[in-house]
Design a protein around this motif. Sequence first.
Motif, PDB file in Angstrom:
ATOM      1  N   LEU A  98       0.825  -1.197   0.000  1.00 22.38           N
ATOM      2  CA  LEU A  98       0.000   0.000   0.000  1.00 22.38           C
ATOM      3  C   LEU A  98       0.866   1.257   0.000  1.00 22.38           C
ATOM      4  CD1 LEU A  98      -2.746   1.272   0.088  1.00 22.38           C
ATOM      5  CD2 LEU A  98      -2.825   0.915   2.554  1.00 22.38           C
ATOM      6  N   LEU A  99       1.927   1.276   0.815  1.00 25.62           N
ATOM      7  CA  LEU A  99       2.825   2.428   0.845  1.00 25.62           C
ATOM      8  C   LEU A  99       3.679   2.499  -0.417  1.00 25.62           C
ATOM      9  CD1 LEU A  99       3.971   2.379   4.589  1.00 25.62           C
ATOM     10  CD2 LEU A  99       2.500   4.063   3.481  1.00 25.62           C
ATOM     11  N   VAL A 100       4.003   1.334  -0.994  1.00 21.02           N
ATOM     12  CA  VAL A 100       4.734   1.318  -2.264  1.00 21.02           C
ATOM     13  C   VAL A 100       3.916   2.009  -3.358  1.00 21.02           C
ATOM     14  CG1 VAL A 100       5.533  -0.196  -4.139  1.00 21.02           C
ATOM     15  CG2 VAL A 100       6.160  -0.704  -1.783  1.00 21.02           C
ATOM     16  N   SER A 101       2.602   1.885  -3.274  1.00 19.64           N
ATOM     17  CA  SER A 101       1.732   2.494  -4.277  1.00 19.64           C
ATOM     18  C   SER A 101       1.626   4.012  -4.124  1.00 19.64           C
ATOM     19  CB  SER A 101       0.328   1.883  -4.204  1.00 19.64           C
ATOM     20  OG  SER A 101      -0.340   2.250  -3.010  1.00 19.64           O
ATOM     21  N   MET A 102       2.291   4.561  -3.084  1.00 20.05           N
ATOM     22  CA  MET A 102       2.267   6.007  -2.841  1.00 20.05           C
ATOM     23  C   MET A 102       3.699   6.532  -2.819  1.00 20.05           C
ATOM     24  SD  MET A 102      -0.456   6.010   0.317  1.00 20.05           S
ATOM     25  CE  MET A 102      -1.939   4.987   0.267  1.00 20.05           C
ATOM     26  N   PRO A 103       4.241   6.937  -3.944  1.00 20.36           N
ATOM     27  CA  PRO A 103       5.644   7.383  -4.008  1.00 20.36           C
ATOM     28  C   PRO A 103       6.003   8.470  -2.997  1.00 20.36           C
ATOM     29  CG  PRO A 103       4.741   7.145  -6.212  1.00 20.36           C
ATOM     30  CD  PRO A 103       3.588   6.961  -5.264  1.00 20.36           C
ATOM     31  N   PHE A 188     -14.314   6.995   5.222  1.00 18.20           N
ATOM     32  CA  PHE A 188     -13.499   7.885   6.036  1.00 18.20           C
ATOM     33  C   PHE A 188     -13.669   9.337   5.576  1.00 18.20           C
ATOM     34  CE2 PHE A 188      -9.526  10.065   7.083  1.00 18.20           C
ATOM     35  CZ  PHE A 188      -9.433   9.795   8.440  1.00 18.20           C
ATOM     36  N   GLY A 189     -13.676   9.535   4.254  1.00 14.58           N
ATOM     37  CA  GLY A 189     -13.844  10.880   3.717  1.00 14.58           C
ATOM     38  C   GLY A 189     -15.180  11.484   4.087  1.00 14.58           C
ATOM     39  N   LEU A 190     -16.249  10.676   4.038  1.00 12.64           N
ATOM     40  CA  LEU A 190     -17.577  11.166   4.402  1.00 12.64           C
ATOM     41  C   LEU A 190     -17.645  11.513   5.888  1.00 12.64           C
ATOM     42  CD1 LEU A 190     -19.808   8.662   2.373  1.00 12.64           C
ATOM     43  CD2 LEU A 190     -19.499  11.111   1.926  1.00 12.64           C
ATOM     44  N   ILE A 191     -17.003  10.687   6.726  1.00 14.42           N
ATOM     45  CA  ILE A 191     -16.993  10.957   8.169  1.00 14.42           C
ATOM     46  C   ILE A 191     -16.248  12.251   8.461  1.00 14.42           C
ATOM     47  CG2 ILE A 191     -16.130  10.174  10.404  1.00 14.42           C
ATOM     48  CD1 ILE A 191     -16.649   7.318   9.495  1.00 14.42           C
ATOM     49  N   VAL A 192     -15.071  12.398   7.847  1.00 15.15           N
ATOM     50  CA  VAL A 192     -14.259  13.586   8.086  1.00 15.15           C
ATOM     51  C   VAL A 192     -14.984  14.841   7.601  1.00 15.15           C
ATOM     52  CG1 VAL A 192     -12.135  14.783   7.459  1.00 15.15           C
ATOM     53  CG2 VAL A 192     -12.073  12.356   8.045  1.00 15.15           C
ATOM     54  N   GLU A 193     -15.578  14.755   6.407  1.00 17.04           N
ATOM     55  CA  GLU A 193     -16.289  15.910   5.868  1.00 17.04           C
ATOM     56  C   GLU A 193     -17.548  16.218   6.678  1.00 17.04           C
ATOM     57  OE1 GLU A 193     -15.485  18.006   3.516  1.00 17.04           O
ATOM     58  OE2 GLU A 193     -13.589  16.987   3.097  1.00 17.04           O
ATOM     59  N   ALA A 225      -7.086  -6.393   7.033  1.00 14.56           N
ATOM     60  CA  ALA A 225      -7.833  -5.137   7.122  1.00 14.56           C
ATOM     61  C   ALA A 225      -7.214  -4.204   8.153  1.00 14.56           C
ATOM     62  CB  ALA A 225      -9.287  -5.424   7.479  1.00 14.56           C
ATOM     63  N   ALA A 226      -6.635  -4.761   9.221  1.00 13.37           N
ATOM     64  CA  ALA A 226      -6.061  -3.927  10.273  1.00 13.37           C
ATOM     65  C   ALA A 226      -4.876  -3.125   9.752  1.00 13.37           C
ATOM     66  CB  ALA A 226      -5.633  -4.802  11.449  1.00 13.37           C
ATOM     67  N   SER A 227      -3.979  -3.776   8.992  1.00 13.77           N
ATOM     68  CA  SER A 227      -2.811  -3.071   8.473  1.00 13.77           C
ATOM     69  C   SER A 227      -3.217  -2.032   7.434  1.00 13.77           C
ATOM     70  CB  SER A 227      -1.810  -4.058   7.874  1.00 13.77           C
ATOM     71  OG  SER A 227      -2.384  -4.794   6.809  1.00 13.77           O
ATOM     72  N   VAL A 228      -4.206  -2.358   6.611  1.00 12.11           N
ATOM     73  CA  VAL A 228      -4.695  -1.396   5.617  1.00 12.11           C
ATOM     74  C   VAL A 228      -5.352  -0.215   6.318  1.00 12.11           C
ATOM     75  CG1 VAL A 228      -6.292  -1.034   3.698  1.00 12.11           C
ATOM     76  CG2 VAL A 228      -5.017  -3.177   3.866  1.00 12.11           C
ATOM     77  N   LEU A 229      -6.139  -0.500   7.344  1.00 11.63           N
ATOM     78  CA  LEU A 229      -6.830   0.546   8.090  1.00 11.63           C
ATOM     79  C   LEU A 229      -5.840   1.533   8.700  1.00 11.63           C
ATOM     80  CD1 LEU A 229      -9.377   1.740   9.469  1.00 11.63           C
ATOM     81  CD2 LEU A 229      -8.997   0.108  11.324  1.00 11.63           C
ATOM     82  N   MET A 230      -4.819   1.015   9.391  1.00  8.79           N
ATOM     83  CA  MET A 230      -3.862   1.900  10.047  1.00  8.79           C
ATOM     84  C   MET A 230      -3.028   2.688   9.041  1.00  8.79           C
ATOM     85  SD  MET A 230      -2.631  -0.216  13.402  1.00  8.79           S
ATOM     86  CE  MET A 230      -2.357  -1.740  12.501  1.00  8.79           C
ATOM     87  N   THR A 231      -2.673   2.058   7.936  1.00  6.80           N
ATOM     88  CA  THR A 231      -1.907   2.771   6.912  1.00  6.80           C
ATOM     89  C   THR A 231      -2.725   3.913   6.325  1.00  6.80           C
ATOM     90  OG1 THR A 231      -0.758   0.712   6.358  1.00  6.80           O
ATOM     91  CG2 THR A 231      -0.585   2.529   4.789  1.00  6.80           C
ATOM     92  N   GLN A 232      -3.993   3.651   6.067  1.00  9.90           N
ATOM     93  CA  GLN A 232      -4.867   4.693   5.534  1.00  9.90           C
ATOM     94  C   GLN A 232      -5.072   5.820   6.541  1.00  9.90           C
ATOM     95  OE1 GLN A 232      -4.778   4.162   2.087  1.00  9.90           O
ATOM     96  NE2 GLN A 232      -6.786   5.079   2.260  1.00  9.90           N
ATOM     97  N   LEU A 233      -5.227   5.477   7.809  1.00  9.25           N
ATOM     98  CA  LEU A 233      -5.362   6.499   8.849  1.00  9.25           C
ATOM     99  C   LEU A 233      -4.107   7.359   8.941  1.00  9.25           C
ATOM    100  CD1 LEU A 233      -7.161   4.524  11.711  1.00  9.25           C
ATOM    101  CD2 LEU A 233      -8.103   6.400  10.355  1.00  9.25           C
TER     102      LEU A 233
END
Length: 295
Positions: A98-103, A188-193, A225-233
Motif C-alpha cells: 500500500l505504501l509502495v503504491s504512494m511514491p 473515512f472521507g464522508l466521516i471527516v467531511e 484489514a487492520a494493516s490497511v486501516l492503520m496505513t490509511q489512517l
Amino acid sequence: MELFLDVLSETLVDTAKMLPFLFLAYLFIEYVETRHGERIETLLAGGGRWGAVPGAVLGCVPQCGFSAIASNFYASRVITLGTLMAVYLSTSDEAIPLLVSMPAYWDKLILLLVIKVVYAVFVGFLLDFVLRKALPRSLRGGYTGHADEVDCHEEHSDEKGHPQPIWKAALRHTLEIFVFIFVFSLVFGLIVEGVGEDVFASVLGRMGFFQPVVAALVGLVPNCAASVLMTQLYVEGALRFSSLVAGLCTGAGVGLAVLWRVNPSWKQNLFITGLTWACGAAVGVGIQIVVAFIA
C-alpha cells in the motif's frame, strides 16, 4: 448528495492512481513466494538460536504467509520464541504494498522497515539469549531445532486445483485491496467531511500517549484489514508515525490465529499474544518520546 458525489469522485481518482504500483508490488510478491517459497522456509527453519536475523528479514516480505509458517514451526519446536517474535514484529501484512503504491511515502516506508527489522532482531536476541533462562520453559516453548514432518508450503490454485499464473494471483490481490481501500477511503472521507477535519483530528490527538498503545491493540486483529486501516489512517493524517509503527509491529496477520490453532499450550499462546502487544506498544511509545525530546 453533492457532498457524497464530491467525496466519491475524489476518492475514486486518488485510489485509481495506486493501481499500477499496487499490481507491480503484488506481482513481485507472488513471484518470490512461488519461485522461492520452499527455499525461504528452509532458511527460516535453519536459523537456530540466531534465527531472529533471517526471521526479521523474511517477515518484511509483505504478506502474512511467513507469520503463519513461523507459527507452525514454533508449534513443531523447529524455531525459538525469539525467532517467532522477530517474524511477528517485522511483519507488516498489506501495509508495504500500500505504501509502495504512494511514491510520496517511500521515505517513510524505508524508515518503517529499518525500525521494524532492527527492533525485531533486538527483541529476538533479548528473548533467546538474555532472558532465555529467566523465562520458564512453559512460556518460551520446547525448542529442539527439528521436527519429523512440517509442511507449510501453500500454492495458489484455481477451482480445479491447477496452479494459478502469478499475474492472476497478483491481480486478484490488487483488486481485493483496491476495493477495501476505496470503500474505507470513501467512508473515512464522508466521516471527516461530515464531522469536520478539526474535530476528528482532535479526538485522535487527545489520545496522546495512549495512541500507540491503542494502535498496537488494533494491530492484533488477525486480518489484513487492520494493516490497511492503520496505513490509511496514517496517510489521512489521523495517526502519528509512532502509532503506525506500533500497530504494524503487532500486525502479524493470521500468524497469531494460526498459533492459537496449532499450538496446544494456551499459556504460551496467551503469553506470546500479550508479548506481541507489549512490544508493539513499547516501540510506539518509545518513538513518540524520542520525537518529543528532539522537538
